[in-house]
Structures are given as C-alpha cells and as structure tokens.
Design a protein around this motif. Structure first.
Motif, PDB file in Angstrom:
ATOM      1  N   ASP A  12       0.817  -1.213   0.000  1.00  0.00           N
ATOM      2  CA  ASP A  12       0.000   0.000   0.000  1.00  0.00           C
ATOM      3  C   ASP A  12       0.857   1.272   0.000  1.00  0.00           C
ATOM      4  O   ASP A  12       0.344   2.377   0.090  1.00  0.00           O
ATOM      5  CB  ASP A  12      -1.008   0.007   1.144  1.00  0.00           C
ATOM      6  N   SER A  13       2.172   1.116  -0.148  1.00  0.00           N
ATOM      7  CA  SER A  13       3.068   2.269  -0.283  1.00  0.00           C
ATOM      8  C   SER A  13       2.904   2.864  -1.682  1.00  0.00           C
ATOM      9  O   SER A  13       2.555   2.159  -2.622  1.00  0.00           O
ATOM     10  CB  SER A  13       4.529   1.841  -0.116  1.00  0.00           C
ATOM     11  N   PRO A  14       3.214   4.145  -1.843  1.00  0.00           N
ATOM     12  CA  PRO A  14       3.189   4.746  -3.179  1.00  0.00           C
ATOM     13  C   PRO A  14       4.200   4.056  -4.096  1.00  0.00           C
ATOM     14  O   PRO A  14       5.265   3.618  -3.644  1.00  0.00           O
ATOM     15  CB  PRO A  14       3.587   6.205  -2.935  1.00  0.00           C
ATOM     16  N   SER A  15       3.883   3.968  -5.384  1.00  0.00           N
ATOM     17  CA  SER A  15       4.779   3.296  -6.332  1.00  0.00           C
ATOM     18  C   SER A  15       6.140   3.980  -6.405  1.00  0.00           C
ATOM     19  O   SER A  15       7.154   3.327  -6.643  1.00  0.00           O
ATOM     20  CB  SER A  15       4.142   3.216  -7.713  1.00  0.00           C
ATOM     21  N   ASP A  16       6.183   5.281  -6.172  1.00  0.00           N
ATOM     22  CA  ASP A  16       7.463   5.987  -6.170  1.00  0.00           C
ATOM     23  C   ASP A  16       8.387   5.468  -5.070  1.00  0.00           C
ATOM     24  O   ASP A  16       9.615   5.494  -5.227  1.00  0.00           O
ATOM     25  CB  ASP A  16       7.257   7.493  -5.993  1.00  0.00           C
ATOM     26  N   ASP A  17       7.819   4.993  -3.958  1.00  0.00           N
ATOM     27  CA  ASP A  17       8.633   4.427  -2.879  1.00  0.00           C
ATOM     28  C   ASP A  17       9.383   3.188  -3.363  1.00  0.00           C
ATOM     29  O   ASP A  17      10.543   2.977  -3.018  1.00  0.00           O
ATOM     30  CB  ASP A  17       7.780   4.071  -1.662  1.00  0.00           C
ATOM     31  N   LEU A  18       8.702   2.355  -4.153  1.00  0.00           N
ATOM     32  CA  LEU A  18       9.348   1.154  -4.691  1.00  0.00           C
ATOM     33  C   LEU A  18      10.468   1.546  -5.652  1.00  0.00           C
ATOM     34  O   LEU A  18      11.579   1.017  -5.573  1.00  0.00           O
ATOM     35  CB  LEU A  18       8.340   0.248  -5.392  1.00  0.00           C
ATOM     36  N   ILE A  19      10.193   2.475  -6.531  1.00  0.00           N
ATOM     37  CA  ILE A  19      11.196   2.912  -7.504  1.00  0.00           C
ATOM     38  C   ILE A  19      12.399   3.530  -6.790  1.00  0.00           C
ATOM     39  O   ILE A  19      13.551   3.220  -7.111  1.00  0.00           O
ATOM     40  CB  ILE A  19      10.557   3.874  -8.522  1.00  0.00           C
ATOM     41  N   ASP A  20      12.137   4.365  -5.796  1.00  0.00           N
ATOM     42  CA  ASP A  20      13.223   4.958  -5.007  1.00  0.00           C
ATOM     43  C   ASP A  20      14.011   3.881  -4.261  1.00  0.00           C
ATOM     44  O   ASP A  20      15.242   3.955  -4.168  1.00  0.00           O
ATOM     45  CB  ASP A  20      12.681   5.982  -4.013  1.00  0.00           C
ATOM     46  N   ALA A  21      13.305   2.886  -3.735  1.00  0.00           N
ATOM     47  CA  ALA A  21      13.967   1.802  -2.995  1.00  0.00           C
ATOM     48  C   ALA A  21      14.880   0.993  -3.908  1.00  0.00           C
ATOM     49  O   ALA A  21      15.989   0.611  -3.508  1.00  0.00           O
ATOM     50  CB  ALA A  21      12.930   0.895  -2.338  1.00  0.00           C
ATOM     51  N   ILE A  22      14.446   0.735  -5.124  1.00  0.00           N
ATOM     52  CA  ILE A  22      15.280  -0.011  -6.078  1.00  0.00           C
ATOM     53  C   ILE A  22      16.593   0.727  -6.297  1.00  0.00           C
ATOM     54  O   ILE A  22      17.674   0.139  -6.217  1.00  0.00           O
ATOM     55  CB  ILE A  22      14.533  -0.202  -7.413  1.00  0.00           C
ATOM     56  N   ARG A  23      16.491   2.006  -6.560  1.00  0.00           N
ATOM     57  CA  ARG A  23      17.704   2.801  -6.800  1.00  0.00           C
ATOM     58  C   ARG A  23      18.575   2.874  -5.538  1.00  0.00           C
ATOM     59  O   ARG A  23      19.805   2.821  -5.620  1.00  0.00           O
ATOM     60  CB  ARG A  23      17.319   4.187  -7.284  1.00  0.00           C
ATOM     61  N   ALA A  24      17.936   2.977  -4.385  1.00  0.00           N
ATOM     62  CA  ALA A  24      18.677   3.077  -3.121  1.00  0.00           C
ATOM     63  C   ALA A  24      19.440   1.793  -2.804  1.00  0.00           C
ATOM     64  O   ALA A  24      20.599   1.852  -2.385  1.00  0.00           O
ATOM     65  CB  ALA A  24      17.723   3.434  -1.981  1.00  0.00           C
ATOM     66  N   VAL A  25      18.810   0.630  -2.979  1.00  0.00           N
ATOM     67  CA  VAL A  25      19.510  -0.615  -2.655  1.00  0.00           C
ATOM     68  C   VAL A  25      20.681  -0.849  -3.611  1.00  0.00           C
ATOM     69  O   VAL A  25      21.658  -1.484  -3.237  1.00  0.00           O
ATOM     70  CB  VAL A  25      18.574  -1.849  -2.610  1.00  0.00           C
ATOM     71  N   MET A  26      20.607  -0.287  -4.804  1.00  0.00           N
ATOM     72  CA  MET A  26      21.724  -0.415  -5.734  1.00  0.00           C
ATOM     73  C   MET A  26      22.928   0.406  -5.286  1.00  0.00           C
ATOM     74  O   MET A  26      24.052   0.142  -5.708  1.00  0.00           O
ATOM     75  CB  MET A  26      21.291  -0.007  -7.150  1.00  0.00           C
ATOM     76  N   THR A  27      22.707   1.380  -4.419  1.00  0.00           N
ATOM     77  CA  THR A  27      23.825   2.165  -3.873  1.00  0.00           C
ATOM     78  C   THR A  27      24.296   1.604  -2.531  1.00  0.00           C
ATOM     79  O   THR A  27      25.134   2.210  -1.874  1.00  0.00           O
ATOM     80  CB  THR A  27      23.431   3.651  -3.685  1.00  0.00           C
ATOM     81  N   GLY A  28      23.730   0.462  -2.124  1.00  0.00           N
ATOM     82  CA  GLY A  28      24.150  -0.176  -0.883  1.00  0.00           C
ATOM     83  C   GLY A  28      23.294   0.142   0.323  1.00  0.00           C
ATOM     84  O   GLY A  28      23.578  -0.326   1.418  1.00  0.00           O
ATOM     85  N   ARG A  29      22.263   0.945   0.132  1.00  0.00           N
ATOM     86  CA  ARG A  29      21.392   1.285   1.254  1.00  0.00           C
ATOM     87  C   ARG A  29      20.396   0.168   1.523  1.00  0.00           C
ATOM     88  O   ARG A  29      20.092  -0.642   0.656  1.00  0.00           O
ATOM     89  CB  ARG A  29      20.651   2.590   0.968  1.00  0.00           C
ATOM     90  N   THR A  30      19.868   0.139   2.730  1.00  0.00           N
ATOM     91  CA  THR A  30      18.813  -0.787   3.127  1.00  0.00           C
ATOM     92  C   THR A  30      17.574   0.045   3.397  1.00  0.00           C
ATOM     93  O   THR A  30      17.634   1.041   4.113  1.00  0.00           O
ATOM     94  CB  THR A  30      19.225  -1.554   4.399  1.00  0.00           C
ATOM     95  N   ILE A  31      16.443  -0.374   2.826  1.00  0.00           N
ATOM     96  CA  ILE A  31      15.201   0.388   2.932  1.00  0.00           C
ATOM     97  C   ILE A  31      14.113  -0.494   3.553  1.00  0.00           C
ATOM     98  O   ILE A  31      13.767  -1.533   2.986  1.00  0.00           O
ATOM     99  CB  ILE A  31      14.721   0.869   1.538  1.00  0.00           C
TER     100      ILE A  31
END
Length: 168
Positions: A105-124
């Motif tokens: 139920d999160s906004p779709s932008d959250d998923l897109i942002d999370a994908i990019r973030a985990v590629m930089t080594g972040r955990t979301i």
C-alpha cells in the motif's frame, strides 16, 4: 540500467508492476513469475540486479527464495514487497540480508526509489515495520546511548550537535 526480476502471485499486480517499472529509463524487468519455484529457477539463470519478491506465493515463499539467494551468494539484491506488516515476516526477512521490505500500500514511487537506493548499498525498510520492531524501552535505551556518546542531555542538544557537525 538496473535489471529487475518480479515474483508476485497475483497476475494482474505482476503485470501492472512490470509495466510501471518499465516506464523508468534506468529500470528493466528481465523476468517475472507467479510462484516461488519458477522465480528461484529463473533468478539463478538471469541473475538480475534486484529481485522484488512477494512473501506468500505458491511453491516456495518469497522469503524462501531470499534465503536461497543469500546462501548461494548470488549478487542479486532482494526487496520484499508484501501486504504483511507482521513482525515474524520482517524478522525472517532481515536474516537473509534483504535489502528492502516495503508494503504494497506504499506509493509506487517508494518502490522505484527503494530499487535505486539498494543499488547504492542502502537498506530500505517501511517505517511501519521498524516502528513495530522497537518497543518504547528499546527506543529509550538507544536514545540514552546516543546522548551519552554525544555528551548531551536531550534530543534538542543532540540535534544541535548533529547540525554543528553537518550530520544533518
């Protein structure tokens, strides 16, 4: 280009997410499955950058797939996307080093942002999940430890120190 694999047992959601993700210039869905067994088999072959996994799927669960990815030492990062904000699922997801855990139920932008973030080594992780994991006592203990290390007595002083050191 970030390559993605989507494992979601609801066919309509699987298709919609695939189309949504493909709209982004830097994202490309290389495969998808509606069950955990096919997801696991295809993930071994395709080795995408990120696997987006639902928890409850036929065959084996998304968490089982995450466990297998972790033990096989594939470089694929995992984001769990689920309707379940349950502590037991979240605790299990953290063990195989899941890079992200988001609610459907999160906004779709959250998923897109999370994908990019985990590629930089972040955990979301979804904030609701982290809040459920921490009790008031645990939070108090963490704050006390932070205050002690910073040499302050309250949150306002901690914020001042953080700003002065350009941590915020």
């Amino acid at each position: 280009m970030i390559t993605l694999y989507l494992a979601e047992d609801q066919s309509m959601l699987n298709s919609a997410l695939t189309q949504l993700l493909e709209l982004e210039d830097d994202l490309h869905v290389v495969g998808s499955a509606v069950d955990g067994i096919n997801a696991w088999q295809e993930l071994q072959e395709l080795q995408p950058d990120v696997a987006i996994l639902d928890i409850e799927m036929p065959g084996i669960t998304g968490l089982d797939v995450a466990d297998r990815l972790a033990s096989s030492q594939l470089a694929t990062k995992v984001i769990v996307l689920t309707t379940f904000a349950q502590r037991r699922y979240f605790e299990r997801a953290v063990k195989p080093n899941v890079a992200g855990y988001l609610l459907k139920d999160s906004p779709s932008d959250d998923l897109i942002d999370a994908i990019r973030a985990v590629m930089t080594g972040r955990t979301i992780y979804a904030p609701e999940l982290v809040t459920n994991m921490l009790s008031a006592g645990t939070t108090r203990n963490y704050l006390s430890a932070i205050f002690s290390k910073l040499g302050v007595h309250n949150r306002l002083e901690a914020i001042r120190v953080a700003k002065a050191n350009q941590w915020l």
